[in-house]
Design a protein around this motif. Structure first.
Motif, PDB file in Angstrom:
ATOM      1  N   ARG A  49      -2.731 -10.451   5.538  1.00  0.00           N
ATOM      2  CA  ARG A  49      -3.984  -9.693   5.438  1.00  0.00           C
ATOM      3  C   ARG A  49      -4.218  -9.337   3.982  1.00  0.00           C
ATOM      4  O   ARG A  49      -3.318  -9.517   3.132  1.00  0.00           O
ATOM      5  CB  ARG A  49      -3.938  -8.408   6.270  1.00  0.00           C
ATOM      6  CG  ARG A  49      -2.888  -7.409   5.809  1.00  0.00           C
ATOM      7  CD  ARG A  49      -2.881  -6.165   6.677  1.00  0.00           C
ATOM      8  NE  ARG A  49      -1.851  -5.218   6.265  1.00  0.00           N
ATOM      9  CZ  ARG A  49      -2.012  -4.289   5.331  1.00  0.00           C
ATOM     10  NH1 ARG A  49      -3.178  -4.191   4.667  1.00  0.00           N
ATOM     11  NH2 ARG A  49      -1.027  -3.464   5.016  1.00  0.00           N
ATOM     12  N   ALA A  50      -5.386  -8.824   3.697  1.00  0.00           N
ATOM     13  CA  ALA A  50      -5.691  -8.368   2.338  1.00  0.00           C
ATOM     14  C   ALA A  50      -5.184  -6.944   2.164  1.00  0.00           C
ATOM     15  O   ALA A  50      -5.367  -6.096   3.041  1.00  0.00           O
ATOM     16  CB  ALA A  50      -7.194  -8.424   2.084  1.00  0.00           C
ATOM     17  N   LEU A  51      -4.537  -6.671   1.042  1.00  0.00           N
ATOM     18  CA  LEU A  51      -4.114  -5.314   0.734  1.00  0.00           C
ATOM     19  C   LEU A  51      -5.266  -4.555   0.088  1.00  0.00           C
ATOM     20  O   LEU A  51      -6.060  -5.117  -0.671  1.00  0.00           O
ATOM     21  CB  LEU A  51      -2.926  -5.323  -0.228  1.00  0.00           C
ATOM     22  CG  LEU A  51      -1.604  -5.882   0.287  1.00  0.00           C
ATOM     23  CD1 LEU A  51      -0.528  -5.728  -0.791  1.00  0.00           C
ATOM     24  CD2 LEU A  51      -1.176  -5.203   1.562  1.00  0.00           C
ATOM     25  N   THR A  52      -5.357  -3.268   0.376  1.00  0.00           N
ATOM     26  CA  THR A  52      -6.358  -2.426  -0.274  1.00  0.00           C
ATOM     27  C   THR A  52      -5.898  -2.077  -1.680  1.00  0.00           C
ATOM     28  O   THR A  52      -4.709  -2.209  -2.023  1.00  0.00           O
ATOM     29  CB  THR A  52      -6.587  -1.144   0.528  1.00  0.00           C
ATOM     30  OG1 THR A  52      -5.389  -0.342   0.473  1.00  0.00           O
ATOM     31  CG2 THR A  52      -6.940  -1.449   1.982  1.00  0.00           C
ATOM     32  N   ASP A  53      -6.816  -1.611  -2.502  1.00  0.00           N
ATOM     33  CA  ASP A  53      -6.460  -1.185  -3.851  1.00  0.00           C
ATOM     34  C   ASP A  53      -5.438  -0.055  -3.815  1.00  0.00           C
ATOM     35  O   ASP A  53      -4.519  -0.003  -4.646  1.00  0.00           O
ATOM     36  CB  ASP A  53      -7.709  -0.736  -4.612  1.00  0.00           C
ATOM     37  CG  ASP A  53      -8.574  -1.911  -5.039  1.00  0.00           C
ATOM     38  OD1 ASP A  53      -8.084  -3.051  -4.978  1.00  0.00           O
ATOM     39  OD2 ASP A  53      -9.728  -1.679  -5.423  1.00  0.00           O
ATOM     40  N   ASP A  54      -5.596   0.873  -2.857  1.00  0.00           N
ATOM     41  CA  ASP A  54      -4.646   1.977  -2.743  1.00  0.00           C
ATOM     42  C   ASP A  54      -3.252   1.471  -2.382  1.00  0.00           C
ATOM     43  O   ASP A  54      -2.251   1.986  -2.896  1.00  0.00           O
ATOM     44  CB  ASP A  54      -5.119   2.982  -1.685  1.00  0.00           C
ATOM     45  CG  ASP A  54      -6.184   3.920  -2.216  1.00  0.00           C
ATOM     46  OD1 ASP A  54      -6.250   4.090  -3.445  1.00  0.00           O
ATOM     47  OD2 ASP A  54      -6.942   4.477  -1.414  1.00  0.00           O
ATOM     48  N   GLU A  55      -3.174   0.473  -1.516  1.00  0.00           N
ATOM     49  CA  GLU A  55      -1.867  -0.069  -1.143  1.00  0.00           C
ATOM     50  C   GLU A  55      -1.201  -0.757  -2.327  1.00  0.00           C
ATOM     51  O   GLU A  55       0.015  -0.625  -2.540  1.00  0.00           O
ATOM     52  CB  GLU A  55      -2.030  -1.046   0.024  1.00  0.00           C
ATOM     53  CG  GLU A  55      -2.336  -0.372   1.348  1.00  0.00           C
ATOM     54  CD  GLU A  55      -2.564  -1.366   2.467  1.00  0.00           C
ATOM     55  OE1 GLU A  55      -1.926  -1.249   3.519  1.00  0.00           O
ATOM     56  OE2 GLU A  55      -3.407  -2.277   2.268  1.00  0.00           O
ATOM     57  N   ILE A  56      -1.969  -1.497  -3.105  1.00  0.00           N
ATOM     58  CA  ILE A  56      -1.418  -2.168  -4.286  1.00  0.00           C
ATOM     59  C   ILE A  56      -0.951  -1.133  -5.308  1.00  0.00           C
ATOM     60  O   ILE A  56       0.130  -1.258  -5.902  1.00  0.00           O
ATOM     61  CB  ILE A  56      -2.459  -3.129  -4.892  1.00  0.00           C
ATOM     62  CG1 ILE A  56      -2.750  -4.269  -3.911  1.00  0.00           C
ATOM     63  CG2 ILE A  56      -1.967  -3.678  -6.221  1.00  0.00           C
ATOM     64  CD1 ILE A  56      -3.889  -5.158  -4.323  1.00  0.00           C
ATOM     65  N   LYS A  57      -1.761  -0.092  -5.509  1.00  0.00           N
ATOM     66  CA  LYS A  57      -1.365   0.980  -6.422  1.00  0.00           C
ATOM     67  C   LYS A  57      -0.076   1.640  -5.949  1.00  0.00           C
ATOM     68  O   LYS A  57       0.804   1.980  -6.752  1.00  0.00           O
ATOM     69  CB  LYS A  57      -2.482   2.029  -6.495  1.00  0.00           C
ATOM     70  CG  LYS A  57      -3.667   1.628  -7.336  1.00  0.00           C
ATOM     71  CD  LYS A  57      -3.413   1.911  -8.801  1.00  0.00           C
ATOM     72  CE  LYS A  57      -4.679   1.730  -9.609  1.00  0.00           C
ATOM     73  NZ  LYS A  57      -4.465   2.011 -11.044  1.00  0.00           N
TER      74      LYS A  57
END
Length: 592
Positions: free
Chosen positions: A248-256
């Motif tokens: 799935r695509a990770l959100t910006d918050d998850e990557i941060k």
């Protein structure tokens, strides 16, 4: 007034108390929980690469939370991968011919996201070949996805990192330029819906390219973590840590979160509510006011976000979330995270007067028929937090000298302020609600107009007549019937009207006399009906002082009995003039 009060109460309840549940402050929305080291169920494939079983020649990975063993493949010349210090715990050091191999099916549908920490620690010249951190595909010559350092023997350690889709005959990639000799978190994304490949390094921006012309990408099988082709020895040496693949695509918050904290993940939405809105007293010059907030979660393992600017926390012993990488408190978007199911705290709001024009005086000299006072004030309110906050601008009219019964109309930015009275209290506030966005500096104008006027009647009257005057109407009838010249005492009846009822304002009304002793008596006909004081001002004016308690609903009436005969000095001048006329008459020079 009753309608205004009801409206204000409704506005207050809806705009302030109602905001507790209706408004959503602009805070980080997620609760953060530690990743379960024995689960990792939210990760399609997770290989920590921080340990290996030398006896069985395997390293542990997780597929959707299920532990699996990946085989360590090595060359007799290079030996086992070296275990080195990584970003979290340990990492594998891959050289040419050394890699980890598995056979894990990851369907090529939707979006695949690849996350891996890596750094280049050695670069050998003479090979025009990429150095793979991750390879996926059924075979070496078929489709593969590569993290690479470049394609030229002349590249140095501060060069580009590339994420590539390669089917052996055609390839497409996206690049990042930087110092690849340092630890970086590489994030690659393949979107099969829109046929796009993207690369992101650390907390940077996405760089994307279209791969629609490539074709043939119909399925992926996890195959390798390695550096270089097994057929080539002595290629670049990489340290690789914390390799993840998400279906799935990770959100910006998850990557941060992965970049800043480590083995942490987002849980449920944090429950924020504003539990109190500050009453910002706009009559102040400058001040700090505080809004009350509460953040909570139902996740027993959750860490909730609290702004850095928060004060008066209800729980001071709650542990902070710390980074797996540095051991320092995890800090993101102006917030720290605390482990607690509910925390209340206050956030500051800064108020400052920019400029003022006009104003209201506690002592008014009513030396004309009417006076108008215009009060204007420009003020700014600063929300220094990363949170949207509801505030209430307020004015206490009694602090400006007016009664709670009647006061001038106050407007903010041309809109009339509403009236609000706290229950079981005689206090009254004029209020206006507002919402401040994160970091907003909001500027406003407040304006109010206070008018006060007087009307006077003056006629000759004796003390008995003076005593019989009970109000303005009686005085009007007596003035119509007064006969001039029958007495030396005069009555002045003064009616004062205002669009406000004063509470601690004194009105000074000038009298046409030359000495305080000329005034026989001064009495209020309204309100307290008390005897009034007579005073001489610095400029010589004789005035009667009308106190606030003589006013009823912005209206006051007073009466003054005074001697209008000339003073001794005027009488002396008149006697001298009379004597001169007689002398001139004796000599036939006029007079008489």
């Amino acid at each position: 007034m009753k309608k205004t009060g009801i409206l204000a109460m409704v506005i207050f309840l809806v705009g302030v108390v109602g905001s507790v549940s209706a408004a959503t402050p602009d805070l980080p929305k997620w609760v953060i929980v530690p990743e379960d080291a024995l689960n990792f169920a939210d990760v399609t494939l997770f290989c920590p690469l921080d340990a290996m079983d030398v006896t069985n020649n395997v390293t542990l990975c997780y597929v959707n939370g299920t532990p699996v063993n990946a085989t360590i493949v090595f060359n007799t010349t290079t030996g086992y991968p070296k275990l080195t210090t990584g970003k979290i715990e340990n990492a594998f050091e891959f050289t040419g011919g050394t890699y980890v191999q598995g056979n894990i099916n990851i369907p090529a549908t939707g979006v695949l996201t690849f996350v891996v920490w890596g750094r280049l620690i050695q670069q050998d010249a003479g090979y025009d070949f990429p150095d793979m951190l991750i390879i996926l595909g059924p075979s070496w010559t078929n489709i593969r996805l590569e993290f690479a350092t470049g394609y030229s023997a002349n590249l140095d350690a501060k060069d580009r990192s590339v994420f590539i889709i390669n089917n052996g005959t055609a390839q497409i990639g996206v690049e990042w330029y930087g110092d690849i000799s340092q630890w970086h978190m590489y994030v690659g994304k393949v979107d099969f819906n829109i046929k796009q490949i993207c690369l992101r390094v650390d907390d940077g921006e996405w760089t994307c390219k279209d791969f629609s012309s490539l074709g043939g990408l119909d399925g992926l099988v996890y195959n390798y973590f390695r550096s270089g082709d097994p057929g080539y020895q002595g290629l670049h040496v990489w340290d690789v840590d914390e390799a993840r693949i998400y279906n799935r695509a990770l959100t910006d918050d998850e990557i941060k979160l992965l970049y800043l904290a480590g083995r942490k993940k987002l849980s449920e939405l944090a429950n924020f509510r504003q539990i109190s809105s500050p009453f910002i007293d706009i009559s102040r010059d400058r001040a700090t006011f505080y809004a009350g907030l509460e953040v909570s979660t139902s996740d027993p393992n959750g860490y909730v976000p609290v702004p850095e600017s928060a004060v008066n926390m209800s729980i001071t012993s709650a542990p902070k979330l710390v980074s797996d990488y540095t051991g320092a408190p995890f800090y993101y978007q102006g917030h720290y995270w605390y482990r607690a199911d509910k925390i209340q705290f206050n956030l500051p709001i800064q108020f400052e007067t920019v400029r003022e024009k006009g104003g209201f005086s506690k002592t008014v000299l009513l030396n004309g028929d009417k006076k108008t006072f215009v009060y204007e004030k420009e003020f700014k309110v600063t929300n220094p937090t990363a949170t949207r906050l509801n505030v209430v601008y307020s004015v206490d009219p009694t602090s400006l000298g007016f009664s709670v019964l009647q006061y001038p109309q106050f407007e903010i930015d041309g809109i009339r302020m509403a009236e609000w009275r706290p229950s079981n209290s005689s206090t009254l506030y004029l209020i206006s609600t507002d919402s401040l966005e994160p970091g907003e500096i909001s500027t406003h104008w407040i304006r109010s107009v206070w008018t006060i006027s007087k009307e006077e009647l003056e006629f000759p009257a004796k003390l008995d007549d003076f005593r019989s005057i009970t109000d303005w109407t009686v005085a009007q009838r007596m003035a119509e019937n007064a006969i001039k010249g029958k007495t030396d005492t005069y009555v002045k009846v003064i009616k004062i009207d205002s669009n406000a009822d004063v509470s601690n304002v004194t009105v000074l009304v000038p009298l046409n006399v030359e000495d305080e002793d000329d005034v026989i008596e001064a009495v209020a006909l309204t309100g307290s009906r008390e005897t009034l004081q007579i005073e001489r001002l610095d400029d010589g004016k004789i005035v009667v002082k009308v106190p606030a308690d003589a006013f009823v609903s912005g209206h006051a009436e007073i009466k003054v009995l005074y001697n209008k005969s000339d003073s001794w000095f005027s009488n002396l001048l008149e006697k001298i003039r009379s004597l001169m006329r007689k002398i001139l008459s004796l000599f036939g020079l006029g007079g008489g």
